[in-house]
Design an enzyme around this catalytic site. Structure first.
Site, short mmCIF file in Angstrom:
data_model
loop_
_atom_site.label_atom_id
_atom_site.label_comp_id
_atom_site.label_asym_id
_atom_site.label_seq_id
_atom_site.Cartn_x
_atom_site.Cartn_y
_atom_site.Cartn_z
CG HIS A 128 45.62 37.69 47.03
ND1 HIS A 128 44.56 37.53 47.90
CD2 HIS A 128 45.12 37.46 45.78
CE1 HIS A 128 43.47 37.22 47.22
NE2 HIS A 128 43.79 37.17 45.93
CB CYS A 140 44.33 35.22 43.13
SG CYS A 140 44.41 36.65 42.04
#
Length: 166
Positions: A128, A140
């Site tokens: 992301h 992430c």
């Protein structure tokens, strides 16, 4: 022809002969991922989906799925739908996919602990947008917006995210 792999290196993510600056989890890399540890799991992870905000960007690929206001991601180990996309209202702990900030305007999903999640092994590992260079994620892998868009347009379902123990 099989798509190129995304490979994390000490100097960024390598993909299609390019190197993209990125950030990983505040807990660094781990071989033993646990829910809430903030670490990015070492291993080979398949790309399994893509989500985007249609009110903020055009569809990046034909297989990207729009994120709506009720879309959530379950991160509650007690939830039967742990580590799956769910919809509001949702009685268990979750993360909103449609955020006020731009972090999840585009989300590339990996198969980390999915689709048959082991409770406590950690919920989704997404690719992301970052907050800024040097600001870690919760586990992430995050990128500058224009780099993430470029990556999204060049991946396929056979693309893998390879995170070696650096």
């Amino acid at each position: 022809m099989k798509p190129a792999d995304l490979v994390l290196t000490p100097t960024g993510l390598r993909f299609h002969g390019r190197r993209f600056p990125c950030v990983i989890g505040r807990g660094g890399l781990t071989k033993r991922k646990r829910e809430g540890d903030g670490a990015t799991p070492v291993g080979t992870h398949r790309i399994v989906g893509m989500l985007y905000r249609p009110d903020r960007m055009a569809r990046p690929t034909e297989w990207a799925v729009p994120i709506g206001p009720p879309d959530l991601w379950s991160d509650d180990v007690k939830d039967p739908d742990y580590n799956l996309m769910v919809r509001a209202p949702h009685a268990y702990g979750h993360e909103r996919l449609r955020r006020a900030d731009p972090l999840y305007d585009l989300v590339i999903l990996t198969d980390w602990n999915w689709p048959y999640a082991v409770p406590g092994r950690g919920s989704a590992i997404f690719l992301h947008q970052w907050r800024r260079l040097g600001y870690p994620t919760e586990g992430c892998v995050a990128f500058r917006r224009d780099h993430l868009l470029w990556i999204a347009r060049h991946i396929g379902y056979q693309t893998r995210l390879i995170i070696p123990p650096l």
